[in-house]
Design a protein around this motif. Structure first.
Motif, short mmCIF file in Angstrom:
data_model
loop_
_atom_site.label_atom_id
_atom_site.label_comp_id
_atom_site.label_asym_id
_atom_site.label_seq_id
_atom_site.Cartn_x
_atom_site.Cartn_y
_atom_site.Cartn_z
N LYS A 1 0.71 -1.23 -0.08
CA LYS A 1 0.17 -0.21 -0.02
C LYS A 1 0.78 1.33 0.05
O LYS A 1 0.49 2.18 -0.54
N LEU A 2 1.98 1.23 0.82
CA LEU A 2 2.67 2.52 0.82
C LEU A 2 3.52 2.68 -0.44
O LEU A 2 3.49 3.52 -0.85
N THR A 3 3.80 1.48 -0.96
CA THR A 3 4.50 1.69 -2.33
C THR A 3 3.76 2.27 -3.35
O THR A 3 4.01 3.26 -3.94
N VAL B 1 0.75 3.69 -3.54
CA VAL B 1 0.05 5.16 -3.03
C VAL B 1 1.33 6.29 -3.13
O VAL B 1 1.22 7.04 -3.77
N SER B 2 2.63 5.98 -2.64
CA SER B 2 3.67 6.99 -2.69
C SER B 2 4.02 6.85 -4.20
O SER B 2 4.64 7.86 -4.50
N GLY C 1 1.90 9.40 -5.89
CA GLY C 1 2.13 10.86 -5.40
C GLY C 1 3.60 11.24 -5.98
O GLY C 1 3.51 12.52 -6.35
N TRP D 1 -0.54 8.25 6.31
CA TRP D 1 -0.61 9.30 5.15
C TRP D 1 0.66 10.28 5.44
O TRP D 1 1.12 10.64 4.39
N VAL E 1 3.33 8.17 3.51
CA VAL E 1 3.09 8.57 2.26
C VAL E 1 3.65 9.81 1.63
O VAL E 1 4.35 9.90 0.57
N SER F 1 6.74 10.31 -0.82
CA SER F 1 6.37 10.96 -2.19
C SER F 1 7.25 12.08 -2.64
O SER F 1 7.92 12.37 -3.51
N THR G 1 10.26 2.00 1.87
CA THR G 1 9.09 2.09 2.74
C THR G 1 9.59 1.62 3.92
O THR G 1 8.82 2.09 4.92
N GLU H 1 4.73 -1.58 8.63
CA GLU H 1 4.89 -2.68 7.37
C GLU H 1 5.88 -3.77 7.79
O GLU H 1 6.15 -4.01 8.79
#
Ligand SMILES: Nc1ncnc2c1ncn2[C@@H]1O[C@H](COP(=O)(O)OP(=O)(O)OP(=O)(O)O)[C@@H](O)[C@H]1O
Ligand SMILES: [Mg+2]
Lengths: 260, 227
Positions: free
Chosen positions: B22-24, B26-27, B30, B97, B100, B104, B168, B178
């Motif tokens: 998820k982190l990967t 979404v970032s 971004g 967030w 993220v 980003s 991440t 994570e």
């Protein structure tokens, strides 16, 4: 405009109209180098001006200032009554009126021949695709590469690519066409096919400014020869006078070198 | 192998890797958006934008990621109490967030540089021809430059994505659970499984990043532009 007929090489006849391009006291430096010095030039609609001069005299720079690929330091450039805007949408609009053909063709490498010719009409002139495609095919026909329409630029010969580049410019219905040594990067056997297209354009009444070392083209198609040296316009005259009876020493020297 | 199975039962390894994914993702989105904005600034004709873009890249790229991550968590979340995920969300969501944002911002500089190196592979004559038929700056970019720059950008962008996947792990510093956060727990509470834990983690990240590398080499042959 008249269809392109290679055999038709009779004397050039066309009307010259009112002023369409005017350069007045144009100056430009590249750092220390004073590359354009007090350039004054008026070109009439339908006129074909050939720009000659030794390497480094500023011919390309002159060409490039006319559609503002190079900025100028001072002076004015007026196209069809409008002074060249400095940036933004107004400049883009004016550039669409000035076609440019480069020594190295610069066809869009990721687009087919047909797409190359259609891009401007569709994106700039906002013409419907079908209509743009129809005129693009007609133009490709006119420059003799209609059968290559679906290929990519790298698959064509230099001469073919340059003819496509001319078609791409023509697709915008420009008021003026600039040519910067359009045949210098070509193999000798391909020079003529490009010159033929250019002669036919001149014959059709296109206003053209052509930097070239092709004396044959200058003799056959030019209304006027402009001779540049060290950033200055040294001589402006009709081709016959220039080639047979140049007034400046620099022009005599230049002609002596290229005509042997 | 039974050790691995036991670890998987005892700790939420899959949950950890799911958080990594998820982190990967979404970032990555971004940093792509930010990076494109920055690179457009850098090549725009407006001097102020060029300077801003250049300054942004040079400052952010040379700041350690850990510093950016902890700064976001401490300064923006703890001190200023900016709640990105809305006023009611739990702390773990808020920190996700902020993680993220930090990832980003940091990786957008590499995205910008990657795209710019792709743009540099496009001969200047292409842009000149585009401008000379009357295309605007935006049209020149979108119709002529960027489509040809993609090919040269694919490899640096792929490398950035792989680096991002591994980076991440830095947000475990602010308590986002994570994969590496789970790993630290495992090592703490089941230290005798250290080799198994290590293999599990390495394997997990290889499974995540290997396809990216393969995709990149496939794409860069697929997208080749003939000259
Ligand atoms: N972008 C630039 N930056 C600095 N100097 C330049 C630049 N472009 C051209 N020059 C210099 O300006 C002078 C004139 O160049 P230009 O290309 O206009 O000459 P030219 O008459 O077209 O020559 P050629 O016949 O070789 O094409 C040359 O000395 C060249 O080195
Ligand atoms: Mg030149």
């Amino acid at each position: 405009m008249a269809a392109f007929i290679p055999e038709d090489t009779g004397p050039l006849v066309h009307d010259i109209g009112e002023t369409i391009l005017e350069l007045s006291h144009v100056e430009k430096h590249f750092g220390e180098l004073h590359v354009l010095q007090d350039i004054n030039l008026t070109v009439a609609r339908g006129e074909v001006v050939v720009v000659l001069g030794p390497s480094g005299s500023g011919k390309s720079t002159l060409c490039r200032t006319i559609n503002r690929l190079e900025t100028i330091d001072s002076g004015t450039i007026t196209i069809d009554g409008t002074e060249l805007p400095s940036e933004g949408k107004a400049l883009a609009r004016l550039r669409a009126e000035v076609g440019m053909v480069f020594q190295s063709f610069n066809l869009f490498a990721h687009k087919t021949i047909l797409e190359n010719v259609m891009l401007g009409p569709v994106k700039v002139r906002k013409r419907p695709r079908a209509e743009a495609e129809k005129s693009a095919r007609e133009l490709l026909e006119r420059v003799g590469v209609a059968n290559q329409a679906s290929k990519y630029p790298a698959q064509l010969s230099g001469g073919q690519q340059q003819r496509v580049a001319i078609a791409r410019s023509l697709a915008m219905d420009p008021q003026i066409m600039l040519f910067d040594e359009p045949t210098s990067a070509l193999d000798p056997e391909m020079v003529q096919e490009v010159l033929d297209v250019m002669v036919s354009l001149a014959r059709g009444g296109m206003t053209m400014i052509v930097v070239t070392h092709e004396m044959g083209f200058a003799r056959k198609a030019a209304n006027r020869v402009v001779f540049m040296s060290d950033g200055m316009i040294v001589e402006k005259s009709d081709p016959e006078t220039f080639f047979t009876n140049p007034t400046s020493d620099r022009a005599k020297d230049f002609l002596g070198k290229i005509l042997h | 192998m039974s050790e691995l199975a036991q670890l998987m039962r005892q700790y939420d390894v899959l949950g950890g890797f799911w958080m990594t994914i998820k982190l990967t993702v979404v970032s990555a989105l971004g940093s792509l958006i930010l990076g494109v904005i920055v690179v457009i600034m850098r090549i725009s004709p407006v001097k102020a934008f060029q300077l801003f873009g250049k300054g942004y890249v040079n400052v952010i790229r040379n700041t350690p990621l850990t510093v950016i991550v902890t700064f976001c968590a401490l300064a923006f979340y703890n001190v200023l109490a900016w709640r990105l995920a809305g006023p009611d969300a739990r702390s773990s969501v808020q920190l996700f967030w902020w993680g993220v944002v930090a990832l980003s911002v940091y990786h957008s500089t590499f995205v910008a540089e990657g795209i710019r190196s792709g743009i540099n592979t496009v001969p200047p004559g292409q842009a000149e021809a585009a401008r000379s038929i009357g295309l605007t700056f935006g049209q020149t970019l979108s119709q002529v430059i960027l489509p040809q720059a993609v090919r040269g950008s694919v490899t640096p962008l792929g490398n950035t994505l792989i680096a991002l996947t591994k980076n991440t792990t830095v947000v475990s510093a602010i308590g986002v659970a994570e994969a590496s956060y789970v790993m630290k727990n495992m090592i703490e509470f089941s230290p005798n499984f250290i080799y198994a834990i290590f293999i599990l983690m390495a394997l997990g990240f290889v499974i995540l990043t290997l396809p990216v590398g393969m995709l990149v080499s496939w794409a860069s042959t697929k997208l080749a532009v003939q000259r």
